[in-house]
Design an enzyme around this catalytic site. Structure first.
Site, mmCIF file in Angstrom:
data_model
loop_
_atom_site.group_PDB
_atom_site.id
_atom_site.type_symbol
_atom_site.label_atom_id
_atom_site.label_comp_id
_atom_site.label_asym_id
_atom_site.label_seq_id
_atom_site.Cartn_x
_atom_site.Cartn_y
_atom_site.Cartn_z
ATOM 1 N N GLU A 1 0.904 -1.320 0.035
ATOM 2 C CA GLU A 1 -0.113 -0.052 -0.089
ATOM 3 C C GLU A 1 0.951 1.280 -0.060
ATOM 4 O OE1 GLU A 1 -2.628 2.516 3.376
ATOM 5 O OE2 GLU A 1 -2.467 0.211 3.263
ATOM 6 N N THR B 1 -4.719 5.959 2.657
ATOM 7 C CA THR B 1 -4.779 7.391 3.223
ATOM 8 C C THR B 1 -5.446 8.067 2.087
ATOM 9 O OG1 THR B 1 -2.546 7.264 4.323
ATOM 10 C CG2 THR B 1 -3.812 9.343 4.452
ATOM 11 N N LYS C 1 -10.801 -1.990 7.567
ATOM 12 C CA LYS C 1 -9.759 -1.786 8.361
ATOM 13 C C LYS C 1 -10.072 -1.310 9.838
ATOM 14 C CE LYS C 1 -6.206 2.008 8.275
ATOM 15 N NZ LYS C 1 -5.730 2.778 7.098
#
Length: 214
Positions: free
Chosen positions: A41, A70, A130
């Protein structure tokens, strides 16, 4: 999307890259892959992350699942997908980002904290939720949440290290996301790719062994 999600779940570990510049992202990706991890990621807080993602997708797209993290809004999510991101990760719950990823058939891993947020994300179409920051909650929280919500796939982020990773898996985590305990600024600055490969191999082994049913 099904193939990407299957590969994410089979690998069980997402390596998070959060650096001060994109200069070393390519070497980091190669080091992580050499250690046996299959998902990486790139966080959008890293300057130049989109360009690095686009370049890495051309070189490692078949070997490594490259995602963007993000992500705070659907516009950035779309830009990341066009740059080659195979999955999208958010730090918080944004229903518009989930909707966009469903539209483009790209796996979405939104951030959530409370059981209400977790279920809201799942019902909106999240592929994995998450749980962030997981370090302040611990593996016991996963057991508690999964008792009434066993259908939800959870992935702890924040506070995951070589000691806690096996416990999160045993508590029912579908996958884990690992940041600074795998890829830290000092090791990257030193160009110690062998150390990152070693750490990656440790997490790959944890994912294999901790999920083996006795």
């Amino acid at each position: 999307m099904t193939d990407t999600l299957t590969r994410l779940l089979d690998g069980g570990v997402v390596a998070i890259v959060r650096l001060d510049s994109a200069e070393a992202l390519q070497q980091v990706a190669e080091a992580v892959r050499a250690g046996g991890l299959t998902a990486l990621e790139y966080t959008m807080t890293t300057p130049g992350a989109l360009d690095a993602l686009r370049e890495a997708s051309g070189r490692l797209g078949d070997e490594l699942l490259l995602g963007a993290g993000t992500i705070l809004d659907p516009e950035t999510a779309r830009a990341a997908i066009l740059a080659g991101a195979r999955f999208i990760v958010t730090p918080t719950l944004n229903l518009d980002v989930i909707a966009l990823c469903r539209r483009y058939s790209v796996p979405i891993i939104p951030g959530a904290f409370t059981p209400t947020e977790i279920l809201t994300a799942w019902e909106a179409g999240a592929d994995i939720v998450k749980v962030f920051p997981a370090g302040v909650l611990g593996p016991g929280y996963f057991r508690d949440v999964l008792a009434p919500l066993p259908q939800v796939r959870l992935a702890p982020t924040g506070g995951v290290n070589e000691r806690t990773a096996p416990e999160f898996f045993k508590a029912g985590a579908a996958a884990i996301a690992v940041g600074s305990s795998l890829i830290d600024r000092a090791t990257v600055a030193a160009g110690n790719w062998a150390e990152i490969t070693r750490r990656a191999s440790v997490y790959a082994e944890i994912a294999r062994t901790a999920r083996t049913k006795e």
